[in-house]
Design a protein around this motif. Sequence first.
Motif, PDB file in Angstrom:
ATOM      1  N   SER A  16      36.033  28.653  39.286  1.00  0.00           N
ATOM      2  CA  SER A  16      35.336  29.574  38.394  1.00  0.00           C
ATOM      3  C   SER A  16      35.999  29.602  37.024  1.00  0.00           C
ATOM      4  CB  SER A  16      35.315  30.997  38.983  1.00  0.00           C
ATOM      5  OG  SER A  16      36.635  31.502  39.090  1.00  0.00           O
ATOM      6  N   GLY A  17      35.222  29.993  36.037  1.00  0.00           N
ATOM      7  CA  GLY A  17      35.702  30.150  34.676  1.00  0.00           C
ATOM      8  C   GLY A  17      34.781  31.124  33.976  1.00  0.00           C
ATOM      9  N   SER A  18      34.843  31.187  32.672  1.00  0.00           N
ATOM     10  CA  SER A  18      33.945  32.073  31.933  1.00  0.00           C
ATOM     11  C   SER A  18      33.566  31.431  30.607  1.00  0.00           C
ATOM     12  CB  SER A  18      34.610  33.430  31.687  1.00  0.00           C
ATOM     13  OG  SER A  18      35.783  33.270  30.905  1.00  0.00           O
ATOM     14  N   ARG A  19      32.341  31.656  30.204  1.00  0.00           N
ATOM     15  CA  ARG A  19      31.858  31.194  28.902  1.00  0.00           C
ATOM     16  C   ARG A  19      30.606  31.976  28.540  1.00  0.00           C
ATOM     17  NH1 ARG A  19      27.428  27.796  29.024  1.00  0.00           N
ATOM     18  NH2 ARG A  19      26.913  26.853  31.041  1.00  0.00           N
ATOM     19  N   ARG A  20      30.253  31.940  27.285  1.00  0.00           N
ATOM     20  CA  ARG A  20      29.035  32.606  26.831  1.00  0.00           C
ATOM     21  C   ARG A  20      27.840  31.700  27.127  1.00  0.00           C
ATOM     22  NH1 ARG A  20      32.719  34.366  22.785  1.00  0.00           N
ATOM     23  NH2 ARG A  20      32.754  36.649  22.624  1.00  0.00           N
ATOM     24  N   LEU A  21      26.966  32.151  27.997  1.00  0.00           N
ATOM     25  CA  LEU A  21      25.824  31.345  28.395  1.00  0.00           C
ATOM     26  C   LEU A  21      24.781  31.239  27.297  1.00  0.00           C
ATOM     27  CD1 LEU A  21      25.409  32.588  32.076  1.00  0.00           C
ATOM     28  CD2 LEU A  21      26.601  30.564  31.241  1.00  0.00           C
ATOM     29  N   SER A  22      24.844  32.107  26.290  1.00  0.00           N
ATOM     30  CA  SER A  22      23.879  32.052  25.194  1.00  0.00           C
ATOM     31  C   SER A  22      24.112  30.856  24.287  1.00  0.00           C
ATOM     32  CB  SER A  22      23.954  33.337  24.364  1.00  0.00           C
ATOM     33  OG  SER A  22      25.218  33.430  23.718  1.00  0.00           O
ATOM     34  N   GLY A  23      25.323  30.286  24.351  1.00  0.00           N
ATOM     35  CA  GLY A  23      25.648  29.177  23.464  1.00  0.00           C
ATOM     36  C   GLY A  23      26.076  29.618  22.085  1.00  0.00           C
ATOM     37  N   ARG A  26      29.135  39.127  25.954  1.00  0.00           N
ATOM     38  CA  ARG A  26      30.379  38.895  26.681  1.00  0.00           C
ATOM     39  C   ARG A  26      30.311  37.581  27.446  1.00  0.00           C
ATOM     40  NH1 ARG A  26      31.434  43.972  30.320  1.00  0.00           N
ATOM     41  NH2 ARG A  26      33.257  42.685  30.834  1.00  0.00           N
ATOM     42  N   PRO A  27      31.455  36.914  27.622  1.00  0.00           N
ATOM     43  CA  PRO A  27      31.472  35.701  28.449  1.00  0.00           C
ATOM     44  C   PRO A  27      31.040  36.018  29.873  1.00  0.00           C
ATOM     45  CG  PRO A  27      33.479  35.873  27.155  1.00  0.00           C
ATOM     46  CD  PRO A  27      32.770  37.196  27.017  1.00  0.00           C
ATOM     47  N   ALA A  28      30.314  35.115  30.486  1.00  0.00           N
ATOM     48  CA  ALA A  28      29.862  35.293  31.866  1.00  0.00           C
ATOM     49  C   ALA A  28      30.688  34.405  32.787  1.00  0.00           C
ATOM     50  CB  ALA A  28      28.385  34.936  31.978  1.00  0.00           C
ATOM     51  N   LYS A  29      30.796  34.811  34.032  1.00  0.00           N
ATOM     52  CA  LYS A  29      31.523  34.014  35.009  1.00  0.00           C
ATOM     53  C   LYS A  29      30.646  32.854  35.451  1.00  0.00           C
ATOM     54  CE  LYS A  29      34.928  34.807  38.625  1.00  0.00           C
ATOM     55  NZ  LYS A  29      35.521  35.829  39.513  1.00  0.00           N
ATOM     56  N   VAL A  30      31.226  31.672  35.494  1.00  0.00           N
ATOM     57  CA  VAL A  30      30.485  30.470  35.883  1.00  0.00           C
ATOM     58  C   VAL A  30      31.264  29.737  36.965  1.00  0.00           C
ATOM     59  CG1 VAL A  30      29.271  30.174  33.692  1.00  0.00           C
ATOM     60  CG2 VAL A  30      31.553  29.181  33.974  1.00  0.00           C
ATOM     61  N   TYR A  31      30.543  28.898  37.715  1.00  0.00           N
ATOM     62  CA  TYR A  31      31.126  28.235  38.883  1.00  0.00           C
ATOM     63  C   TYR A  31      30.761  26.755  38.878  1.00  0.00           C
ATOM     64  CZ  TYR A  31      31.430  33.088  40.429  1.00  0.00           C
ATOM     65  OH  TYR A  31      31.688  34.433  40.500  1.00  0.00           O
ATOM     66  N   THR A  32      31.694  25.942  39.355  1.00  0.00           N
ATOM     67  CA  THR A  32      31.454  24.511  39.579  1.00  0.00           C
ATOM     68  C   THR A  32      32.126  24.128  40.894  1.00  0.00           C
ATOM     69  OG1 THR A  32      33.459  23.919  38.349  1.00  0.00           O
ATOM     70  CG2 THR A  32      31.367  23.892  37.134  1.00  0.00           C
ATOM     71  N   ARG A  33      31.791  22.959  41.412  1.00  0.00           N
ATOM     72  CA  ARG A  33      32.432  22.492  42.637  1.00  0.00           C
ATOM     73  C   ARG A  33      33.919  22.242  42.393  1.00  0.00           C
ATOM     74  NH1 ARG A  33      30.076  17.784  46.238  1.00  0.00           N
ATOM     75  NH2 ARG A  33      29.759  16.784  44.228  1.00  0.00           N
ATOM     76  N   ALA A  34      34.751  22.607  43.345  1.00  0.00           N
ATOM     77  CA  ALA A  34      36.183  22.359  43.239  1.00  0.00           C
ATOM     78  C   ALA A  34      36.464  20.866  43.328  1.00  0.00           C
ATOM     79  CB  ALA A  34      36.931  23.104  44.348  1.00  0.00           C
TER      80      ALA A  34
END
Length: 223
Positions: free
Chosen positions: A60-67, A75-83
């Motif tokens: 998991s990490g965080s970034r602004r999904l609006s770009g 606010r930055p949102a929590k995002v997920y990718t495969r480990a």
Amino acid sequence: MEDIDAIAVLQDPVRRRLYEYVVAQGREVGRNEAAEATGVARTLAAHHLDRLTGAGLLESGSRRLSGRSGPGAGRPAKVYTRARGERSVSLPARDYRTAAELLAEAAEEAGLDAGLCAAARRRGEALRGPAGPCGDLEEAVEALAARGYEPYREDADGRAVGAVRMRNCPFHAVAESFPPLVCGMNLALLEGLFGTEGPVRARMDARPGECCVVVEASKNNDD
């Protein structure tokens, strides 16, 4: 967390759907998107996504999904990718990876690349069986999915193009240590599976984080 415990986390059907969705995207996925795609509430999705992260199956990490950035960007949102890690369970314990690495090392030192590729091509033909080569890329996607390659149709400018990329290499662990040998073997295996003169063909086209082979429509065949 032990591998068997991490894999057990996927026993919950909702959690497994969320995991499979995130993995299939090949990019960062936010909680809202994952919840909507799997038909569950955002709070429930967040709970399960965090459980998957805790088990080491997702990162998991965080970034602004609006770009956007700066004031008003949100606010930055929590995002997920495969480990990036690999999980496996064998009962009783087996160590096929070490055996594969030793065989690859011996083959590389002995210069047996051509012989390995010939054997891989024969194995690909055997996997295909009496059936002819795949008739189109959709059939190729099905064949690759059955072998664990996690294929997807490449998309450019919003339209599907005549190529199939693969997010997973089933031989990744050994390919990391012996890339020319194992990637050549992988290409030969898929050449045997699809043929070299049929409607689709495999060729080497390495891309970071994905399988080193791409499957595309032959130039004399339109998909």
